[in-house]
Design a protein around this motif. Structure first.
Motif, PDB file in Angstrom:
ATOM      1  N   ARG A   1      79.338 -38.540 -13.412  1.00  0.00           N
ATOM      2  CA  ARG A   1      78.201 -39.411 -13.081  1.00  0.00           C
ATOM      3  C   ARG A   1      78.167 -40.667 -13.930  1.00  0.00           C
ATOM      4  N   VAL A   2      78.805 -40.628 -15.099  1.00  0.00           N
ATOM      5  CA  VAL A   2      78.760 -41.777 -15.999  1.00  0.00           C
ATOM      6  C   VAL A   2      80.164 -42.338 -16.270  1.00  0.00           C
TER       7      VAL A   2
ATOM      8  N   GLU B   1      59.258 -40.917 -17.058  1.00  0.00           N
ATOM      9  CA  GLU B   1      58.949 -41.987 -16.110  1.00  0.00           C
ATOM     10  C   GLU B   1      59.916 -42.034 -14.935  1.00  0.00           C
ATOM     11  N   CYS B   2      61.213 -41.807 -15.195  1.00  0.00           N
ATOM     12  CA  CYS B   2      62.206 -42.071 -14.149  1.00  0.00           C
ATOM     13  C   CYS B   2      62.884 -40.827 -13.584  1.00  0.00           C
TER      14      CYS B   2
ATOM     15  N   ARG C   1      67.301 -38.734  -9.471  1.00  0.00           N
ATOM     16  CA  ARG C   1      67.761 -38.986  -8.104  1.00  0.00           C
ATOM     17  C   ARG C   1      68.081 -40.462  -7.909  1.00  0.00           C
ATOM     18  N   SER C   2      69.190 -40.708  -7.211  1.00  0.00           N
ATOM     19  CA  SER C   2      69.563 -42.084  -6.887  1.00  0.00           C
ATOM     20  C   SER C   2      68.822 -42.521  -5.626  1.00  0.00           C
TER      21      SER C   2
ATOM     22  N   ASN D   1      71.298 -38.744  -4.046  1.00  0.00           N
ATOM     23  CA  ASN D   1      72.125 -37.900  -4.908  1.00  0.00           C
ATOM     24  C   ASN D   1      71.342 -37.520  -6.158  1.00  0.00           C
ATOM     25  N   ALA D   2      71.562 -36.310  -6.614  1.00  0.00           N
ATOM     26  CA  ALA D   2      70.832 -35.821  -7.787  1.00  0.00           C
ATOM     27  C   ALA D   2      71.796 -35.575  -8.939  1.00  0.00           C
ATOM     28  N   ALA D   3      71.340 -35.913 -10.133  1.00  0.00           N
ATOM     29  CA  ALA D   3      72.124 -35.657 -11.341  1.00  0.00           C
ATOM     30  C   ALA D   3      71.239 -34.924 -12.334  1.00  0.00           C
ATOM     31  N   GLU D   4      71.763 -33.821 -12.866  1.00  0.00           N
ATOM     32  CA  GLU D   4      71.040 -33.087 -13.898  1.00  0.00           C
ATOM     33  C   GLU D   4      71.259 -33.764 -15.254  1.00  0.00           C
TER      34      GLU D   4
END
Length: 121
Positions: free
Chosen positions: A63-64, A16-17, A36-37, A41-44
């Protein structure tokens, strides 16, 4: 909640996200995503979905970072410094993580956090 119910719920939410990673998913073993934010920005992300493994979610530690101090949050550090620390039976260095992480640009050689299935600890 059973492990299979958790696995299905996680996959449904990720579908979904997040977008499927350009490398695609790895059959019935792992699902790779890009999240994607709002700023682009993209996070795998990589989710272990195979029936023989716990449903673990792997993300880039940076990222976390804000989540790391949350009390009661189960997570496992996987520092890049531990990569290739062990050797295979033929003497060659062993990657030391799930092989599906290795081709992912952001996750392959970075410090990672794994959010594990709490029943697998």
């Amino acid at each position: 909640m059973t492990r299979e119910e958790l696995r299905r719920a996680c996959l449904m939410r990720l579908d979904e996200c997040a977008m499927e990673h350009p490398l695609g998913h790895q059959g019935n073993k792992v699902a790779r995503y890009v999240l994607r934010s709002k700023t682009g920005n993209a996070a795998e992300l990589m989710f272990e979905k195979g029936p023989g493994s716990p449903p673990n979610l792997w993300v880039l530690e940076q990222r976390v970072a804000d989540l790391l101090e949350q009390p009661g949050l189960e997570l496992r550090h996987s520092p890049a410094s531990t990569l290739f620390a062990s050797r295979a039976s033929n003497g060659t260095p062993r990657y030391g993580r799930h092989s599906a992480l290795k081709p992912m640009k952001q996750l392959a050689h970075a410090d990672l956090i794994c959010f594990p299935d709490q029943n697998s600890r």
